[in-house]
Design a protein around this motif. Sequence first.
Motif, PDB file in Angstrom:
ATOM      1  N   THR A 224      76.123  31.421  20.784  1.00 50.51           N
ATOM      2  CA  THR A 224      75.012  32.021  21.526  1.00 50.51           C
ATOM      3  C   THR A 224      75.521  33.242  22.278  1.00 50.51           C
ATOM      4  O   THR A 224      76.536  33.180  22.981  1.00 50.51           O
ATOM      5  CB  THR A 224      74.408  31.017  22.528  1.00 50.51           C
ATOM      6  OG1 THR A 224      73.986  29.840  21.823  1.00 50.51           O
ATOM      7  CG2 THR A 224      73.218  31.631  23.257  1.00 50.51           C
ATOM      8  N   LEU A 225      74.808  34.348  22.129  1.00 48.02           N
ATOM      9  CA  LEU A 225      75.153  35.572  22.833  1.00 48.02           C
ATOM     10  C   LEU A 225      74.617  35.509  24.253  1.00 48.02           C
ATOM     11  O   LEU A 225      73.438  35.238  24.468  1.00 48.02           O
ATOM     12  CB  LEU A 225      74.553  36.778  22.103  1.00 48.02           C
ATOM     13  CG  LEU A 225      74.816  38.160  22.703  1.00 48.02           C
ATOM     14  CD1 LEU A 225      76.296  38.504  22.634  1.00 48.02           C
ATOM     15  CD2 LEU A 225      73.987  39.206  21.980  1.00 48.02           C
ATOM     16  N   LEU A 226      75.477  35.755  25.236  1.00 50.40           N
ATOM     17  CA  LEU A 226      75.084  35.723  26.647  1.00 50.40           C
ATOM     18  C   LEU A 226      74.879  37.149  27.166  1.00 50.40           C
ATOM     19  O   LEU A 226      75.342  38.123  26.563  1.00 50.40           O
ATOM     20  CB  LEU A 226      76.169  35.013  27.471  1.00 50.40           C
ATOM     21  CG  LEU A 226      76.493  33.569  27.062  1.00 50.40           C
ATOM     22  CD1 LEU A 226      77.598  33.007  27.947  1.00 50.40           C
ATOM     23  CD2 LEU A 226      75.252  32.681  27.134  1.00 50.40           C
ATOM     24  N   THR A 227      74.225  37.262  28.273  1.00 51.88           N
ATOM     25  CA  THR A 227      74.011  38.581  28.890  1.00 51.88           C
ATOM     26  C   THR A 227      75.160  38.945  29.824  1.00 51.88           C
ATOM     27  O   THR A 227      75.297  40.108  30.210  1.00 51.88           O
ATOM     28  CB  THR A 227      72.693  38.597  29.680  1.00 51.88           C
ATOM     29  OG1 THR A 227      72.724  37.563  30.676  1.00 51.88           O
ATOM     30  CG2 THR A 227      71.511  38.370  28.747  1.00 51.88           C
ATOM     31  N   SER A 228      75.982  37.963  30.181  1.00 53.76           N
ATOM     32  CA  SER A 228      77.097  38.224  31.097  1.00 53.76           C
ATOM     33  C   SER A 228      78.174  39.072  30.429  1.00 53.76           C
ATOM     34  O   SER A 228      78.440  38.953  29.232  1.00 53.76           O
ATOM     35  CB  SER A 228      77.700  36.903  31.583  1.00 53.76           C
ATOM     36  OG  SER A 228      77.951  36.031  30.500  1.00 53.76           O
ATOM     37  N   VAL A 229      78.787  39.936  31.226  1.00 55.79           N
ATOM     38  CA  VAL A 229      79.795  40.869  30.712  1.00 55.79           C
ATOM     39  C   VAL A 229      81.096  40.143  30.420  1.00 55.79           C
ATOM     40  O   VAL A 229      81.544  39.293  31.195  1.00 55.79           O
ATOM     41  CB  VAL A 229      80.038  42.005  31.727  1.00 55.79           C
ATOM     42  CG1 VAL A 229      81.146  42.940  31.240  1.00 55.79           C
ATOM     43  CG2 VAL A 229      78.753  42.777  31.968  1.00 55.79           C
ATOM     44  N   SER A 230      81.696  40.486  29.291  1.00 56.02           N
ATOM     45  CA  SER A 230      82.952  39.878  28.880  1.00 56.02           C
ATOM     46  C   SER A 230      84.076  40.267  29.843  1.00 56.02           C
ATOM     47  O   SER A 230      84.147  41.400  30.313  1.00 56.02           O
ATOM     48  CB  SER A 230      83.297  40.341  27.461  1.00 56.02           C
ATOM     49  OG  SER A 230      84.528  39.807  27.048  1.00 56.02           O
ATOM     50  N   ARG A 231      84.924  39.311  30.144  1.00 54.74           N
ATOM     51  CA  ARG A 231      86.052  39.523  31.059  1.00 54.74           C
ATOM     52  C   ARG A 231      87.325  39.683  30.238  1.00 54.74           C
ATOM     53  O   ARG A 231      87.768  38.747  29.584  1.00 54.74           O
ATOM     54  CB  ARG A 231      86.165  38.339  32.015  1.00 54.74           C
ATOM     55  CG  ARG A 231      87.200  38.490  33.111  1.00 54.74           C
ATOM     56  CD  ARG A 231      87.147  37.306  34.056  1.00 54.74           C
ATOM     57  NE  ARG A 231      87.421  36.054  33.369  1.00 54.74           N
ATOM     58  CZ  ARG A 231      88.651  35.568  33.169  1.00 54.74           C
ATOM     59  NH1 ARG A 231      89.704  36.252  33.589  1.00 54.74           N
ATOM     60  NH2 ARG A 231      88.818  34.423  32.544  1.00 54.74           N
ATOM     61  N   LYS A 232      87.905  40.896  30.275  1.00 57.12           N
ATOM     62  CA  LYS A 232      89.060  41.190  29.430  1.00 57.12           C
ATOM     63  C   LYS A 232      90.348  41.274  30.244  1.00 57.12           C
ATOM     64  O   LYS A 232      90.341  41.786  31.368  1.00 57.12           O
ATOM     65  CB  LYS A 232      88.854  42.528  28.702  1.00 57.12           C
ATOM     66  CG  LYS A 232      87.704  42.536  27.715  1.00 57.12           C
ATOM     67  CD  LYS A 232      87.659  43.873  26.991  1.00 57.12           C
ATOM     68  CE  LYS A 232      86.561  43.886  25.956  1.00 57.12           C
ATOM     69  NZ  LYS A 232      86.513  45.174  25.215  1.00 57.12           N
ATOM     70  N   PRO A 233      91.461  40.796  29.675  1.00 60.93           N
ATOM     71  CA  PRO A 233      92.756  41.003  30.343  1.00 60.93           C
ATOM     72  C   PRO A 233      93.064  42.497  30.431  1.00 60.93           C
ATOM     73  O   PRO A 233      92.844  43.245  29.475  1.00 60.93           O
ATOM     74  CB  PRO A 233      93.749  40.298  29.413  1.00 60.93           C
ATOM     75  CG  PRO A 233      92.921  39.368  28.579  1.00 60.93           C
ATOM     76  CD  PRO A 233      91.581  40.016  28.451  1.00 60.93           C
ATOM     77  N   ASN A 234      93.554  42.937  31.570  1.00 59.99           N
ATOM     78  CA  ASN A 234      93.805  44.364  31.775  1.00 59.99           C
ATOM     79  C   ASN A 234      94.869  44.920  30.831  1.00 59.99           C
ATOM     80  O   ASN A 234      94.850  46.100  30.479  1.00 59.99           O
ATOM     81  CB  ASN A 234      94.225  44.616  33.223  1.00 59.99           C
ATOM     82  CG  ASN A 234      93.088  44.339  34.201  1.00 59.99           C
ATOM     83  OD1 ASN A 234      91.918  44.523  33.869  1.00 59.99           O
ATOM     84  ND2 ASN A 234      93.437  43.887  35.406  1.00 59.99           N
ATOM     85  N   ASP A 235      95.801  44.063  30.420  1.00 58.47           N
ATOM     86  CA  ASP A 235      96.930  44.556  29.626  1.00 58.47           C
ATOM     87  C   ASP A 235      96.753  44.326  28.131  1.00 58.47           C
ATOM     88  O   ASP A 235      97.685  44.549  27.352  1.00 58.47           O
ATOM     89  CB  ASP A 235      98.226  43.883  30.094  1.00 58.47           C
ATOM     90  CG  ASP A 235      98.168  42.361  29.975  1.00 58.47           C
ATOM     91  OD1 ASP A 235      97.061  41.819  29.740  1.00 58.47           O
ATOM     92  OD2 ASP A 235      99.219  41.705  30.124  1.00 58.47           O
ATOM     93  N   PHE A 236      95.556  43.903  27.694  1.00 56.57           N
ATOM     94  CA  PHE A 236      95.385  43.629  26.262  1.00 56.57           C
ATOM     95  C   PHE A 236      95.259  44.925  25.475  1.00 56.57           C
ATOM     96  O   PHE A 236      94.465  45.806  25.799  1.00 56.57           O
ATOM     97  CB  PHE A 236      94.154  42.765  26.009  1.00 56.57           C
ATOM     98  CG  PHE A 236      93.894  42.531  24.536  1.00 56.57           C
ATOM     99  CD1 PHE A 236      94.648  41.611  23.829  1.00 56.57           C
ATOM    100  CD2 PHE A 236      92.923  43.267  23.848  1.00 56.57           C
ATOM    101  CE1 PHE A 236      94.437  41.409  22.475  1.00 56.57           C
ATOM    102  CE2 PHE A 236      92.708  43.062  22.495  1.00 56.57           C
ATOM    103  CZ  PHE A 236      93.457  42.130  21.806  1.00 56.57           C
ATOM    104  N   ASP A 237      96.045  45.018  24.413  1.00 57.23           N
ATOM    105  CA  ASP A 237      95.960  46.136  23.472  1.00 57.23           C
ATOM    106  C   ASP A 237      96.142  45.549  22.072  1.00 57.23           C
ATOM    107  O   ASP A 237      97.154  44.891  21.790  1.00 57.23           O
ATOM    108  CB  ASP A 237      97.050  47.171  23.752  1.00 57.23           C
ATOM    109  CG  ASP A 237      97.003  48.334  22.768  1.00 57.23           C
ATOM    110  OD1 ASP A 237      96.224  49.266  22.990  1.00 57.23           O
ATOM    111  OD2 ASP A 237      97.750  48.271  21.768  1.00 57.23           O
TER     112      ASP A 237
END
Length: 335
Positions: A224-237
């Motif tokens: 299910t797609l949510l409206t909340s913004v995804s929380r990403k790790p700052n150092d992910f590349d």
Amino acid sequence: MPANSTRRTLARQWELLKLLPNRAPGLTALELQSRLQSAGHDASKRTVERDLVELSQIFPLQCNDKGTPYGWYWTPGSSASMPGISLAEALTLRLVEDSIRPLLPVYMTKSLTPLFSQARQKIDALNNSNASARWPDKVACVHPELNLIAPQVDEDHVETVQQALLYDKQLECRYYAAHKDQTRNLMLNPLALIQRGQVTYLLATAELYDDVRQFALHRFEQVTLLTSVSRKPNDFDLQNYLSNGAMQFGSTAQIQLEAWVNDGLFRLLSETPIAADMTLIKEDNGAILTATLNDSWELKWWILSHAGSIQIRKPKQLLDDITQRLKSALELHAH
């Protein structure tokens, strides 16, 4: 300059392409003949039918043959305004079609479907007269492992995951973890999609954790797609993640491998090294191999695939692990 008859044929066929509708049930040959005459092109119904068959070999046309008379129309998503493609473009589209489909957003794939269809039709139409058009029959991409059949993936789930990734939204899902034989409810923060062999993986973090995990798309039971913004790790590349060997599974920690290899494996490794810093010191009946590698499942699978051709010397933990796996295999086959 082309003869008058050739110019008339080109003008008539181009007008015919512009007259075709964009959806079923389409127009019949008789209806198209009438409209061509109104546009100043005198042609019999039989000529129009021949034109349609000929044009359908080059352009993405469809014939509604569920009932007579047959109706002709453009493949949905295409039209006479769609630019033609060169043979080089057709070959490129044909060769990359299967590999890019899993990684493109579904809506983009749908928009490209007419181009893929046009590419196939152009290649088929030129197959007998143009050597280059036969190139796809002479090249292939083969994965260097057992040819596994791709798992079935729910297309709706794929589209939902792609939307979450595209718009940086969270996902609520039900996921089957095969290694634990458990189904879990998760809230995920999508990071990337990766195609590995026949399986597509979603990289994501699961609330309330920050470590990046891999989720096979075919194991999602509900998404299910949510409206909340995804929380990403700052150092992910993504590129750093891949270069560190994470998709080899297991640990990304590096080890210094030292092993003896026989002459056959020595020759193979001389052509295709397993690491940038790999060295091979020739000995009687073999060679000493050293290399810096990730302590991964991929490495262990590779060593086991060459059982009888390689003897691990260092590190001891890897030697013990491989030895135990071989003992377990012998015990299993002894019964």
